[in-house]
Write an enzyme that holds these catalytic residues in place. Structure first.
Site, PDB file in Angstrom:
ATOM      1  CE  LYS A 275      74.052   1.008   3.163  1.00  0.00           C
ATOM      2  NZ  LYS A 275      74.353   2.362   2.719  1.00  0.00           N
ATOM      3  NE  ARG A 349      79.738   4.278  -6.295  1.00  0.00           N
ATOM      4  CZ  ARG A 349      79.788   5.499  -5.768  1.00  0.00           C
ATOM      5  NH1 ARG A 349      80.822   6.292  -6.034  1.00  0.00           N
ATOM      6  NH2 ARG A 349      78.818   5.935  -4.987  1.00  0.00           N
TER       7      ARG A 349
HETATM    8  N1  BES Z   1      72.525   1.580  -1.487  1.00  0.00           N
HETATM    9  C1  BES Z   1      73.259   2.722  -1.093  1.00  0.00           C
HETATM   10  C2  BES Z   1      72.603   4.035  -1.499  1.00  0.00           C
HETATM   11  C3  BES Z   1      71.295   4.370  -0.844  1.00  0.00           C
HETATM   12  C4  BES Z   1      71.238   5.281   0.189  1.00  0.00           C
HETATM   13  C5  BES Z   1      70.135   3.820  -1.313  1.00  0.00           C
HETATM   14  C6  BES Z   1      70.014   5.610   0.753  1.00  0.00           C
HETATM   15  C7  BES Z   1      68.920   4.136  -0.737  1.00  0.00           C
HETATM   16  C8  BES Z   1      68.855   5.031   0.284  1.00  0.00           C
HETATM   17  C9  BES Z   1      74.645   2.690  -1.735  1.00  0.00           C
HETATM   18  O1  BES Z   1      75.182   1.434  -1.952  1.00  0.00           O
HETATM   19  C10 BES Z   1      75.558   3.388  -0.780  1.00  0.00           C
HETATM   20  O2  BES Z   1      75.722   2.901   0.299  1.00  0.00           O
HETATM   21  N2  BES Z   1      76.116   4.516  -1.217  1.00  0.00           N
HETATM   22  C11 BES Z   1      76.964   5.290  -0.409  1.00  0.00           C
HETATM   23  C12 BES Z   1      78.143   5.693  -1.243  1.00  0.00           C
HETATM   24  C13 BES Z   1      79.220   6.365  -0.457  1.00  0.00           C
HETATM   25  C14 BES Z   1      79.926   5.379   0.410  1.00  0.00           C
HETATM   26  C15 BES Z   1      80.179   7.000  -1.447  1.00  0.00           C
HETATM   27  C16 BES Z   1      76.200   6.519   0.070  1.00  0.00           C
HETATM   28  O3  BES Z   1      75.460   7.086  -0.726  1.00  0.00           O
HETATM   29  O4  BES Z   1      76.312   6.871   1.217  1.00  0.00           O
HETATM   30 ZN    ZN Z   2      76.192   0.680  -0.235  1.00  0.00          ZN
END
Ligand code: BES
Ligand code: ZN
Ligand code: ZN
Length: 494
Positions: A275, A349
């Site tokens: 990230k 997931r």
């Molecule tokens: N934990 C994150 C989702 C999230 C985003 C939680 C903002 C709280 C605040 C999750 O694991 C994630 O990183 N999801 C990605 C998925 C994507 C790579 C398909 C996302 O939502 O960007």
């Molecule tokens: Zn994530």
């Protein structure tokens, strides 16, 4: 904090402050009229001059100059009378309590708010309790400086009718359990990632167990390997912290065995699909779903409904260590479906896949999972409302009904088959990411691949797990959202 419900002449109660209610654009409420008489018309003057407007959450502190036993009177605005809801009372009480704390109040009393709007006195008593506890919540564990004010330690609710007191007292007890569960979840979520590792989460579950008498089992990596939990193990590979699979069991009897499954991602760096560093610290809260499950299980054990409930929390970090899984890797969760990992940041997931399979093996039904799953859900609903997804409308309806009672806003999105097409893979059965569009729904469709025919609801709390500023009964930081709704839903199923 202690709560009391009594019947007495409000203005003879000895305390630091009394809360009375007023509405927007109406005459004085019963409570304000009485207070105004006791204060020789002081409130009337403030209304006339426009200083008191009655807007929702408006707090006007008036010193009583010994005209009442209480030192101060807090006139609390509840907005338009016809628009008042129990949840607005919960939020208004929270704001008023923070204001009173700032003024150094230790003992507060309140009339039964919303009486003139015909709200139910017991429901108001519960909402008042919850609003006070949730609104006064603070996470100061790592702050050396003592707080400026000691805080409110006693709240007395003054009932007008003796016949209502017993029911209101019960409602207060319920409010205490509900709100304390919310605060337990918040405590876990606000904790930094180095102090809320998967092992720390397991320790918290064990603590909740020893406090309430539920059964907790913590499984480690060897067990996950035996079980074939390829999703959870794949995510855990990049981390030095050992993953844990936490199982909490409450046996209240009755036929049903409800499953609560919470994402316990104690820090989400994104893994190899790292990230950006901006706001990455917020990802310590990626275990909010797991925290909600652990806290809800504790509350359920205190409330003793006649139903069995099993909580499952797959707990791990998502880190980019040398052994970390890579984009393109193929994993096999417990039910044998193969998954191509397109993006290691779509890890929630992957760990939920195994937990949902395990829920199936335990024959839990209905199963509710709670996860900070997708940024896409946050784009849809902002920070106001959580997303709900289901393969069974009865299950969805009982969750949505519970959420109406708790005020935790939730809204259901569709699960059309077309979204399933978007997670088909060329090299495996499915992939862990769809296209850019509809990301909250494709994530839910991914989870659905692991629940079989079990009635199942998924709550995406990515947008709601924390707030940036104090807002009603939410306090800057973790919200503990879905904890109270899970408890409410389980009670309704019992
Ligand atoms: N934990 C994150 C989702 C999230 C985003 C939680 C903002 C709280 C605040 C999750 O694991 C994630 O990183 N999801 C990605 C998925 C994507 C790579 C398909 C996302 O939502 O960007
Ligand atoms: Zn994530
Ligand atoms: Zn995550």
């Amino acid at each position: 904090m202690q709560f009391k419900v009594i019947t007495e002449d409000t203005f003879k109660i000895e305390c630091d402050a009394i809360i009375v209610d007023i509405y927007e654009k109406t005459d004085k409420t019963t409570s304000v009229a009485a207070a105004d008489a006791a204060l020789d018309g002081a409130i009337g003057q403030l209304i006339e001059s426009g200083e008191i407007k009655g807007k929702l959450g408006e707090v006007t502190l008036i010193h009583t100059l010994s005209k009442m036993k209480a030192q101060r009177l807090a006139v609390l605005g509840l907005g338009k009378k016809e628009d008042l809801t129990i949840d607005k009372v919960r939020g208004a009480v929270a704001g008023a309590c923070r204001r009173l704390r700032k003024a150094g109040v230790k003992k507060a009393a309140t009339v039964v708010l919303g009486t003139d709007a015909d709200l139910n006195a017991s429901e108001v008593a519960q909402a008042t309790t919850e609003g006070a506890i949730l609104g006064l919540y603070q996470f100061r564990k790592h702050i050396s400086k003592e707080p400026d004010n000691p805080g409110i330690d006693e709240i007395t609710i003054v009932a007008s009718d003796k016949g209502q007191v017993a029911d209101m007292q019960k409602a207060v007890e319920m409010g205490v359990i509900m709100a304390e569960a919310g605060c337990t979840a918040r405590d876990m979520i606000n904790e930094p990632g180095n102090q809320m590792t998967p092992s720390d989460m397991a320790a918290m579950a064990l603590k909740v167990a020893s406090d309430t008498g539920i059964e907790v089992t913590v499984y480690d990596k060897d067990w996950m390997e035996e079980m074939g939990m390829g999703g959870l193990l794949g995510v855990a590979r990049g981390s030095a912290q050992p993953p844990k699979f936490i199982v909490l069991k409450y046996n209240g009897g009755g036929g049903k065995n409800v499953g609560l499954v919470g994402k316990g991602l104690t820090f989400d760096s994104g893994g190899i699909s790292l990230k950006p560093s901006e706001k990455m610290e917020e990802m310590k809260g990626d275990m909010s779903g797991g925290a909600a499950v652990i806290a809800a299980m504790g509350a359920i054990a205190r409330l003793k409904p006649k139903i069995n409930v099993t909580g499952l929390v797959p707990a791990t970090e998502n880190m980019p260590g040398g052994a970390a899984q890579k984009p393109g890797d193929v994993l096999t969760p417990m039910n044998g479906k193969t998954v191509e990992v397109i993006n290691t940041d779509a890890e929630g997931r992957l760990i939920l896949a195994d937990a949902l399979c395990y829920a199936n093996e335990l024959k839990l039904a209905p199963v509710v999972d709670i996860a900070t799953l997708t940024g896409a859900c946050m784009i849809t609903f902002g920070t106001i409302c959580s997303g709900v997804f289901a393969n069974n409308q009865d299950a969805a309806d009982s969750l949505l009904k519970a959420s109406k009672a708790t005020g935790e806003k939730m809204w259901q999105l569709p699960m059309y088959d077309e979204y399933k097409e978007m997670i088909k893979s060329n090299v495996a059965d499915i992939k862990n990411v769809g296209s850019r569009w509809g990301g909250a729904i494709t994530a839910a469709q991914f989870l659905a691949e692991f629940v079989g025919d079990t009635p199942w609801v998924h709550i995406d709390i990515a947008g709601t797990f924390h707030v940036e500023k104090d807002d009603g009964y939410l306090v800057k930081g973790a919200t503990g959202v879905s904890t109270r709704t899970l408890i409410e839903m389980v009670l309704s199923l019992a």
